[in-house]
Structures are given as C-alpha cells and as structure tokens.
Design a protein around this motif. Structure first.
Motif, PDB file in Angstrom:
ATOM      1  N   ASP A 186     -12.571  12.886  -2.022  1.00  0.00           N
ATOM      2  CA  ASP A 186     -13.016  13.035  -0.639  1.00  0.00           C
ATOM      3  C   ASP A 186     -11.860  12.598   0.255  1.00  0.00           C
ATOM      4  O   ASP A 186     -11.604  11.409   0.415  1.00  0.00           O
ATOM      5  N   PHE A 187     -11.172  13.585   0.845  1.00  0.00           N
ATOM      6  CA  PHE A 187     -10.020  13.298   1.690  1.00  0.00           C
ATOM      7  C   PHE A 187     -10.432  13.014   3.140  1.00  0.00           C
ATOM      8  O   PHE A 187      -9.585  12.611   3.940  1.00  0.00           O
ATOM      9  N   ASN A 188     -11.706  13.226   3.474  1.00  0.00           N
ATOM     10  CA  ASN A 188     -12.155  13.091   4.860  1.00  0.00           C
ATOM     11  C   ASN A 188     -11.219  13.846   5.802  1.00  0.00           C
ATOM     12  O   ASN A 188     -10.946  13.403   6.927  1.00  0.00           O
TER      13      ASN A 188
ATOM     14  N   HIS B 170      -2.392  13.816 -15.843  1.00  0.00           N
ATOM     15  CA  HIS B 170      -2.684  12.677 -14.981  1.00  0.00           C
ATOM     16  C   HIS B 170      -3.679  13.115 -13.904  1.00  0.00           C
ATOM     17  O   HIS B 170      -3.505  14.163 -13.283  1.00  0.00           O
ATOM     18  N   THR B 171      -4.695  12.308 -13.694  1.00  0.00           N
ATOM     19  CA  THR B 171      -5.680  12.601 -12.653  1.00  0.00           C
ATOM     20  C   THR B 171      -5.819  11.380 -11.758  1.00  0.00           C
ATOM     21  O   THR B 171      -5.975  10.261 -12.245  1.00  0.00           O
ATOM     22  N   ILE B 172      -5.755  11.606 -10.448  1.00  0.00           N
ATOM     23  CA  ILE B 172      -5.928  10.534  -9.470  1.00  0.00           C
ATOM     24  C   ILE B 172      -7.147  10.862  -8.618  1.00  0.00           C
ATOM     25  O   ILE B 172      -7.239  11.942  -8.033  1.00  0.00           O
ATOM     26  N   VAL B 173      -8.090   9.915  -8.569  1.00  0.00           N
ATOM     27  CA  VAL B 173      -9.297  10.057  -7.761  1.00  0.00           C
ATOM     28  C   VAL B 173      -9.095   9.250  -6.478  1.00  0.00           C
ATOM     29  O   VAL B 173      -8.737   8.061  -6.538  1.00  0.00           O
ATOM     30  N   VAL B 174      -9.320   9.888  -5.316  1.00  0.00           N
ATOM     31  CA  VAL B 174      -9.124   9.204  -4.045  1.00  0.00           C
ATOM     32  C   VAL B 174     -10.354   9.376  -3.159  1.00  0.00           C
ATOM     33  O   VAL B 174     -11.129  10.313  -3.305  1.00  0.00           O
ATOM     34  N   HIS B 175     -10.500   8.423  -2.243  1.00  0.00           N
ATOM     35  CA  HIS B 175     -11.479   8.525  -1.158  1.00  0.00           C
ATOM     36  C   HIS B 175     -10.787   7.938   0.063  1.00  0.00           C
ATOM     37  O   HIS B 175     -10.698   6.719   0.204  1.00  0.00           O
ATOM     38  N   LEU B 176     -10.277   8.820   0.918  1.00  0.00           N
ATOM     39  CA  LEU B 176      -9.449   8.382   2.034  1.00  0.00           C
ATOM     40  C   LEU B 176     -10.294   7.929   3.215  1.00  0.00           C
ATOM     41  O   LEU B 176     -11.495   8.178   3.292  1.00  0.00           O
ATOM     42  N   GLY B 177      -9.626   7.281   4.182  1.00  0.00           N
ATOM     43  CA  GLY B 177     -10.302   6.661   5.306  1.00  0.00           C
ATOM     44  C   GLY B 177     -10.829   7.643   6.335  1.00  0.00           C
ATOM     45  O   GLY B 177     -10.486   8.829   6.359  1.00  0.00           O
ATOM     46  N   LEU B 178     -11.647   7.123   7.230  1.00  0.00           N
ATOM     47  CA  LEU B 178     -12.267   7.937   8.275  1.00  0.00           C
ATOM     48  C   LEU B 178     -11.332   8.173   9.460  1.00  0.00           C
ATOM     49  O   LEU B 178     -11.543   9.096  10.238  1.00  0.00           O
TER      50      LEU B 178
END
Length: 252
Positions: A173-175, A134-142
């Motif tokens: 990108d976890f910021n 399982h792969t989860i792609v995330v781009h978290l908030g600033l």
C-alpha cells in the motif's frame, strides 16, 4: 524431474486488520479473508495492516482467531513471515508475507517518518527453484513528504542489501494518489506491473474504486498480466481491493 519455475504470481492486499465497519456495525472479516487469499492462488502474498494480537478485538469478537493473523491466513503449505510496524494500546500490527516457496532469510527496517505513523519495510528472500527472488512489503505514509522520504530509505536499503543482478519485487500500500512515486521507483530500475495495456487496476475504496493506492513493482522480472478481483464479496472484506500480478523471471 520438473523443469525449474520461470513464472510466479504476486498479490498485495491491505486487509484492514481483519475488521470492517465502524462503531456497533463493526464486523469480523478475517475468516472470509482466509478463503479469499487462498483463491488468489499467488506464490507470494504481501499483506499490510496485519494484526499480531489485539486484546480489545479479541474480547469483542467471539470468533477472533487464536493464532496471529499472518499464521491464520496462510494457506496450507505456505510459510508466514511477519514483522510489527506499530505498537498500540491494545496490541500490535504490521506487514506480512505468505509464500509457498522456501524462505531464505528476512530483514525488517523501521521507515517511520514521524511519531504519529509507525511504518516499516519487510524484506524476504525466497528460493524459487534455485533462483533468489527478493520481495519487499511496504506500507507508506499518508503524507506526501513522508512517502518521498520513505522511498529514499527504500532505495538506500535496496542498494545496500540486494545484489543488482537478483530479482526484486516491491509491493504494498503506497498510499500513492496519482502514482506520483512511480518516477522514483522507475529511477531505481523498478517497473510498475500495473503499467500494462489493459483495464485500469483501481484498488481504493473497495466498494467503488476511484484510485490505485496499491502497487507491485519489479526488477529483473517481467510483468505479464495484472488484475484486481472485483465483486460484492471483495468489496466487503476490506477498504482496499487486492492487486494480483503474474511475472516471468528474466533470463540470467
């Protein structure tokens, strides 16, 4: 008959919508990014800030690809999976996953914390020689508070959707300045692939990296090596550098 695969490579890369620079100096980098992604030779490539379409950019750049960026960037033989996070005045963009292994299924969840930042997580189940990864792609908030709440949503999603004994990778990108989300990820049983003895894996800003904002975490997999490609070519294609990690599958 070839033996089943026991190792695989994951890369995560914020491609900045395939365009770099500001104002009249803006330049199209999507074609260079295509060559760069192929060079990573990763089995699973997690991408953020990927445009499905953008009318303004298509009118400005005469070499703007006719295909959505996820499909355009996929090396030959790879499957591209894309989901929109944000709809803007001129188009839409989101997260994507490219893989050379068969895709079993995909799921998308909106994890936006407020109306000014549209965010989502993309979950793709992949068949790696009979083992589900399982792969989860995330781009978290600033905003730090947004990231904390989004990690809580991620945890709820994992507990609901992914069996505890199956391999899981979370990348993007976890910021995350200072790797403060590491503690919450560790509490989920996720190990940071960059937490290995070796060179620091700084990814931002690409021209002179001083921080790591991009991370790859794993569960039921063992990180073997982690690296960040560097050099003038990589520095010009996006404001982030890619992070690449080799994993081995844990024994069942």
């Amino acid at each position: 008959m070839n033996p089943p695969a026991t190792s695989f490579r994951v890369a995560t890369y914020n491609i900045h919508k395939g365009v770099q620079g500001i104002g009249p100096a803006r330049r199209l980098e999507i074609h260079n990014l295509g060559h760069a992604i192929e060079q990573l030779d990763a089995d699973i490539i997690c991408l953020q800030e990927v445009r499905k379409m953008n009318r303004q950019a298509a009118a400005r750049f005469h070499r703007w690809p006719e295909l959505p960026q996820a499909d355009f960037l996929a090396p030959e033989g790879y499957t591209a999976v894309y989901e929109t996070n944000a709809i803007t005045k001129h188009g839409e963009h989101g997260n994507a996953l490219l893989t050379r292994w068969p895709v079993l299924r995909k799921t998308h969840q909106d994890i936006s914390d407020h109306r000014f930042e549209q965010r989502g997580l993309l979950h793709v189940a992949i068949d790696l020689d009979g083992r589900t990864v399982h792969t989860i792609v995330v781009h978290l908030g600033l905003i730090k508070g947004s990231r904390i709440r989004q990690i809580a949503q991620l945890r709820e999603f994992v507990e609901r959707e992914i069996p505890p004994g199956e391999a899981l990778v979370v990348a993007g990108d976890f910021n995350d300045w200072g790797a403060r989300m590491r503690y919450a990820m560790n509490a989920m049983g996720m190990r940071d692939s960059s937490d290995l003895r070796g060179p620091r894996t700084l990814t931002y800003p690409s021209r002179l990296p001083v921080a790591q904002l991009d991370f790859i975490y794993g569960r039921q997999v063992e990180p073997v090596a982690s690296a960040v490609p560097r050099g003038p070519i990589w520095a010009r294609m996006s404001d982030h550098l890619p992070l690449v990690t080799d994993f081995s599958l844990s024994k069942q």
